[in-house]
Design an enzyme around this catalytic site. Structure first.
Site, PDB file in Angstrom:
ATOM      1  N   ASP A 230      20.748  49.920  26.721  1.00 17.67           N
ATOM      2  CA  ASP A 230      22.070  49.952  27.350  1.00 17.67           C
ATOM      3  C   ASP A 230      22.749  48.644  27.034  1.00 17.67           C
ATOM      4  OD1 ASP A 230      21.770  52.314  28.625  1.00 17.67           O
ATOM      5  OD2 ASP A 230      21.094  51.459  30.516  1.00 17.67           O
TER       6      ASP A 230
ATOM      7  N   ASP B  91      19.299  53.290  33.720  1.00 14.30           N
ATOM      8  CA  ASP B  91      19.351  52.828  35.109  1.00 14.30           C
ATOM      9  C   ASP B  91      19.772  53.922  36.084  1.00 14.30           C
ATOM     10  OD1 ASP B  91      21.901  52.949  34.158  1.00 14.30           O
ATOM     11  OD2 ASP B  91      22.355  50.822  34.395  1.00 14.30           O
TER      12      ASP B  91
ATOM     13  N   ASP C 212      19.663  59.313  33.808  1.00 10.47           N
ATOM     14  CA  ASP C 212      18.913  58.773  32.673  1.00 10.47           C
ATOM     15  C   ASP C 212      17.451  59.212  32.719  1.00 10.47           C
ATOM     16  OD1 ASP C 212      21.029  57.426  31.589  1.00 10.47           O
ATOM     17  OD2 ASP C 212      20.652  55.574  32.685  1.00 10.47           O
TER      18      ASP C 212
HETATM   19  P1  ATP Z   1      25.795  50.958  29.690  1.00  8.78           P
HETATM   20  O1  ATP Z   1      25.374  52.376  29.492  1.00  8.78           O
HETATM   21  O2  ATP Z   1      25.673  50.100  28.520  1.00  8.78           O
HETATM   22  O3  ATP Z   1      25.260  50.329  30.919  1.00  8.78           O
HETATM   23  P2  ATP Z   1      28.280  51.171  30.915  1.00  8.78           P
HETATM   24  O4  ATP Z   1      27.786  50.443  32.074  1.00  8.78           O
HETATM   25  O5  ATP Z   1      29.581  50.779  30.367  1.00  8.78           O
HETATM   26  O6  ATP Z   1      27.352  51.100  29.724  1.00  8.78           O
HETATM   27  P3  ATP Z   1      28.727  53.398  32.549  1.00  8.78           P
HETATM   28  O7  ATP Z   1      28.391  52.595  33.735  1.00  8.78           O
HETATM   29  O8  ATP Z   1      28.242  54.785  32.432  1.00  8.78           O
HETATM   30  O9  ATP Z   1      28.289  52.712  31.234  1.00  8.78           O
HETATM   31  O10 ATP Z   1      30.303  53.369  32.442  1.00  8.78           O
HETATM   32  C1  ATP Z   1      31.001  54.173  31.533  1.00  8.78           C
HETATM   33  C2  ATP Z   1      32.486  53.972  31.679  1.00  8.78           C
HETATM   34  O11 ATP Z   1      32.875  54.390  32.974  1.00  8.78           O
HETATM   35  C3  ATP Z   1      32.918  52.514  31.592  1.00  8.78           C
HETATM   36  O12 ATP Z   1      33.215  52.149  30.281  1.00  8.78           O
HETATM   37  C4  ATP Z   1      34.158  52.493  32.437  1.00  8.78           C
HETATM   38  O13 ATP Z   1      35.262  52.907  31.695  1.00  8.78           O
HETATM   39  C5  ATP Z   1      33.866  53.525  33.486  1.00  8.78           C
HETATM   40  N1  ATP Z   1      33.361  52.902  34.694  1.00  8.78           N
HETATM   41  C6  ATP Z   1      32.300  52.114  34.821  1.00  8.78           C
HETATM   42  N2  ATP Z   1      32.107  51.735  36.094  1.00  8.78           N
HETATM   43  C7  ATP Z   1      33.086  52.314  36.791  1.00  8.78           C
HETATM   44  C8  ATP Z   1      33.448  52.342  38.168  1.00  8.78           C
HETATM   45  N3  ATP Z   1      32.741  51.690  39.064  1.00  8.78           N
HETATM   46  N4  ATP Z   1      34.518  53.036  38.525  1.00  8.78           N
HETATM   47  C9  ATP Z   1      35.221  53.734  37.621  1.00  8.78           C
HETATM   48  N5  ATP Z   1      34.941  53.750  36.326  1.00  8.78           N
HETATM   49  C10 ATP Z   1      33.899  53.063  35.900  1.00  8.78           C
END
Ligand code: ATP
Length: 966
Positions: free
Chosen positions: A361, A690, A694
């Protein structure tokens, strides 16, 4: 009823006078437990209840009783064979004793007693190891035992799950494993998987406002949640009703999964090898006995044949090997935990060394997960934001000039949405600003705080009544608030905050949405400009998308924000119906800096032939910027998005999977497809995760890695390894440890089995050479296999890594343990070992015979002492072997003798023990050895060094012909 008459541990909740929680209203339940939905318990109340109910813990039951574990140790075929050897040897001794053949002072049945003692000791050792390993794994698991969020004295805090008491108000969200039984106070789209309790695989929707008949079965108690079940979606506030062993799962605690202590592939292969060796040795014994009987045309020499056979049977089996392997794996897990990698399943230690691909990730693993908003984009303006960390002070700059946020309605509205559409809490802890919750959200609360928009204040003006929670699949979230005065009709619209009135006309509800900019933008039909919503033009959309790309290509994580006024309160779970026709507010770009140490780890993994891959939910440009910065990808490398992946067949993906190093905007289900595609290409995949979703990918990966800090309980449960520090560097360190463990295991297998081959050949040759009698008794062989081989082997298990351990490609986990020259080494060294010993045996036999004939031996010297010379030389030669085998390529003089002090120590101790067997009379009598004069001992030492010299010459030879052995 007061808190004092609460259900007590172990008592059924439907028993006499005990509340039936699912038939009570929320308030009744709260009253019964003397708790408060808004403030929870006070520390005094918690203390009192804890004294009464104790820790919220289940007494784990591993499923096997102590006796069963002990008995299991004797199901080992090697031990069974030793027992058979002991019995036959006892029978032979009995015959000798009856015939009066025992020498004066000789202990009868000593082989039998000694072998049985070793069998029992081995069994006890195995038992201790197994129970200790189980305890250690259980203790390690506890290190990641869940934290829970509770309200105590009105404050939100995180506590260890075991500190929960009845009456606590606990907050749940997706991914959590529920830590106690409880009654729902309020919920939002709460879906719980209760398979641990009911066996039902699907998720169950829970509702707070139900009151159910008393007789409702466990699976239908939709207003309760139960310990050990998992929140799949949504959020809830829970009143804890039962803890510890009085929870539903506590009552059936035996059903709980026992600690997983699976044998590793290597252990399985070793058991298999053990079986083959035992069968092989039985065959050998039958051949020797049958052949001998035929040759002698009768049973006249049966006893001698049996003696030779028994010795060979004992010699062939590596009695010490299983223990050494177990200890090595256990030491490996301990070293890994020191590097912050917590092994949950033992086989992972071994597989780690073979990993070829690490799918990681981005957020938190490759980056620091400390988000700071850098820029905001509204109405065609890019505002730069200053300030550090989560401290809510900083300026908003436009074209280098500080501005007043109030002068820009668009940014004010966006900041309001940032504060309201948010579950993180910003608070001061020991003088420092910190967030409780998701860092992305923390950055937004901090941003709003910089403009003086405080969450608490606005939460009371716009109380949240519903929500569509975030999940990585939807990549957005919405909260629905009530415009208090409008909804209750208490005031005219003029009394409402002007900022709010600019967002609504007369609607009583307001929904705020935030998420991936592309998706949020696609749901918008209007844009907020100059205090009101206006139709959205295509040109405006294009500008926004360009601004999004611009921010993302700088490596920023970008979120879009929007809102929607609503006339009615939305139904739960109907996000698709309501998250449409939104009014666009703007973009927020936050920096999540890469972890500085990751660059070196990426390089190290590349050198080790391991390919790092980034898999992220973030935008492709953000992902690319960070991947390039860290060396995971290069300019021009292909990025595959979730959308593209969706359109590919499994075959197409399989063709691409070796070329792509960045996957962006993916959903958890894509992760599963990526792992499967990589595995079909023969890759050994480590995959991080996480979230709840997943879990399937983590299970599918060869090494599923969960995040210790940000990971959900569900992902940890599905994983093989937990990163205590969420750091990519730790994965690389663990793969290195895995390689070291495997190399060391191979090293001592070579060492132990080489010796066994040498012993068998020597024993078999004695009667063939007409020396009469067996040179080694079963007892002496056991001594060699367990002590003189065992101790140095243990020391070899902690050999430090060779310098090139991370400069070579990984080895296939499917390769045979004898691959890469290990099998030929064992045979070659075994033969050399035997040749040296046989030469010594012939010489010493003749020497002793000659001295006997010539009457040169002084009083007390036994002519049979040639056997002790053979025994001693075999043991001492193994000492030289231990020293030389420390490196495959380096000569011993090129190595620091103190870099593994244990080998030196083991060699010294073992040599002293061996000398004691010859020179301490009671030990001599017991082990059946003979006194050796110093010159003969010196000859043994001399012959033994030949072994060492041979291995060193081999290294030189391989170096000369340019062959590197590994
Ligand atoms: P990784 O998989 O590397 O941890 P990530 O943390 O960016 O990546 P997600 O947490 O699934 O992956 O987030 C995907 C997308 O969702 C983000 O790029 C963002 O645009 C949106 N996002 C993330 N957190 C929030 C939130 N708390 N509220 C609304 N949208 C969110």
């Amino acid at each position: 009823m007061s808190a004092n008459s609460l259900p007590v541990r172990g008592v059924s909740p439907s028993g006499e006078g005990i509340p039936v929680w699912h038939s009570l209203e929320v308030n009744q339940a709260l009253n019964l437990l003397n708790s408060n939905a808004d403030s929870g318990l006070t520390p005094e109340e918690v203390q009192q209840r804890w004294q009464k109910y104790g820790d919220n813990e289940l007494t784990e039951n591993s499923g096997r009783g102590s006796w069963e574990i002990l008995l299991d140790q004797f199901k080992n075929i090697m031990l069974l064979m030793l027992i058979a050897v002991a019995l036959i040897s006892g029978f032979l001794d009995f015959l000798a004793w009856q015939a009066g053949e025992l020498k004066p002072g000789e202990v009868p049945f000593k082989d039998t007693i000694a072998i049985m003692a070793i069998v029992v000791l081995n069994g006890i050792l195995g038992y201790v190891q197994e129970t200790r390993a189980e305890k250690a794994l259980a203790a390690l698991k506890k290190m990641t035992s869940p934290l829970v969020r509770v309200l105590r004295s009105g404050k939100l805090m995180e506590i260890a799950a075991k500190e929960l008491v009845p009456g606590d108000v606990m907050l749940l969200e997706a991914g959590m494993q529920i830590a106690a039984d409880g009654r729902l106070i309020e919920e939002s789209n709460l879906q719980v998987r209760e398979s641990a309790l009911t066996g039902e695989a699907g998720a169950v929707s829970k509702q707070a406002n139900l009151i159910l008949p008393e007789e409702t079965s466990l699976g239908d108690r939709l207003n309760l949640v139960f310990q050990a079940t998992e929140v799949v979606q949504g959020r809830a506030k829970i009143l804890v009703t039962n803890t510890g062993m009085s929870t539903e799962i506590g009552k059936i605690a035996t059903m709980l999964q026992s600690v997983e202590n699976e044998p590793t592939p290597l252990q399985l292969r070793m058991t298999h090898l053990g079986n083959i060796l035992v069968i092989g040795s039985l065959l050998l014994v039958s051949i020797v006995v049958v052949g001998g009987v035929i040759q002698a045309r009768g049973f006249s020499n049966l006893r001698q044949l049996l003696e030779v056979s028994l010795s060979m049977a004992v010699a062939v089996v590596p009695e010490g090997l299983p223990a050494v392997i177990t200890v090595t794996l256990a030491l490996g897990t301990q070293r890994m935990v020191r590097h912050n990698a917590l092994i949950r399943k033992l086989p992972a230690v071994e597989t780690l060394g073979s990993v070829t691909t690490i799918c990681s990730d981005k957020t938190g693993t490759l980056t620091q997960n400390k988000m700071v908003v850098q820029s905001v984009y509204t109405n065609n303006h890019v505002f730069r934001v200053t300030g550090e960390g989560y401290t809510p002070t900083g300026d908003f700059l436009l074209d280098g000039q500080t501005i007043l946020v109030e002068d820009y309605p668009e940014i004010s509205a966006l900041l309001l949405a940032s504060a309201i559409c948010n579950d993180a809490v910003l608070q001061k802890e020991q003088g420092e600003w910190a967030i409780l919750g998701d860092p992305t959200e923390g950055a937004l609360v901090t941003l709003a705080g910089k403009a003086g928009i405080e969450q608490d204040q606005w939460n009371s003006k716009l109380p949240r009544i519903s929500e569509f929670p975030f999940d990585s699949e939807r990549k957005r979230m919405s909260v629905i608030c009530q415009v208090e005065e409008v909804a209750t009709g208490e005031a005219s619209l003029t009394a409402v905050d002007p900022l709010i009135t600019s967002l609504i006309e007369s609607e009583p509800y307001l929904m705020f949405t935030k998420g991936s900019p592309e998706l949020t933008l696609a749901s918008c039909t209007q844009i907020y400009l100059d205090h009101k919503s206006a139709p959205f033009t295509d040109a405006q959309r294009q500008q926004i998308l360009a601004a999004n790309d611009q921010m993302a290509s700088l490596g920023l994580r970008v979120l879009g924000l929007a809102y929607r006024p609503m006339l009615e309160m939305p139904e739960a779970g109907a996000d698709e119906k309501y998250e449409v026709n939104l009014v666009w507010l703007g973009l927020v770009g936050m920096l999540d800096a890469p972890r500085p140490e990751v660059r070196a780890a990426v390089q190290e993994s590349r050198n080790a032939g391991i390919r790092p891959i980034m898999i992220t939910g973030d935008h492709q440009l953000t992902a690319r910027a960070i991947a390039i910065d860290l060396g995971i990808a290069q300019e021009g490398d292909r990025v595959l998005t979730g959308q593209q992946l969706q359109q590919m067949t499994d075959q197409e993906l399989e063709q691409q999977v070796d070329l792509v190093s960045i996957y962006a905007r993916v959903s958890p289900e894509h992760k599963l497809r990526i792992v499967q595609a990589l595995q079909r290409r023969g890759r050994i995949v480590a995959m991080t995760g996480d979230g709840v979703n997943d879990a399937p990918a983590l299970k599918q990966a060869d090494i599923g890695i969960a995040m210790g800090i940000t990971g959900t309980d569900v992902s940890k449960e599905a994983s093989d390894m937990v990163l205590l520090d969420d750091n990519f560097t730790t994965i690389v360190a663990a793969t290195k440890e895995g390689r070291v463990v495997y190399t060391n295991i191979r090293r001592f297998i070579k060492y132990i089995l080489g010796s066994n081959v040498g012993e068998v050949l020597t024993i078999a040759s004695a009667p063939l050479l007409g020396l009469g009698g067996v040179p080694l008794t079963p007892l002496q062989i056991l001594w060699m296999n367990l002590v003189t081989d065992g101790l140095p082997a243990l020391a070899l298990a902690v050999e430090p890594p060779e310098p090139d351990v991370m400069n070579r490609p990984p080895f296939s986990p499917r390769e045979s343990i004898f691959a890469r020259g290990l099998g030929s080494y064992i045979i070659r060294i075994g033969i050399v070992f035997a040749i040296i010993t046989i030469i010594l045996m012939l010489w010493s036999y003749n020497h002793c015979q000659m001295r006997l004939v010539e009457g040169l031996d002084p009083e007390g010297l036994d002519p049979e002492r040639w056997k002790t010379m053979v025994f001693t030389s075999l043991c001492l030669a193994q000492m030289g072997h231990a020293i030389a085998i420390r490196s495959n390529n380096k000569l011993t003089i090129e190595m620091n003798p103190f870099s593994n002090i244990f080998v030196l120590g083991a060699v010294v101790v073992t040599t002293i023990l061996q000398l004691m067997l010859i020179y301490v009379p009671p030990l001599r009598a017991f082990f059946g050895t003979h006194f050796l004069p110093p010159t003969e001992l010196a000859i043994c030492f001399g012959f033994s060094t030949l072994m060492f010299v041979w291995i060193e010459l081999e290294k030189l030879f391989f170096r000369l012909i340019g062959k590197k052995s590994v």
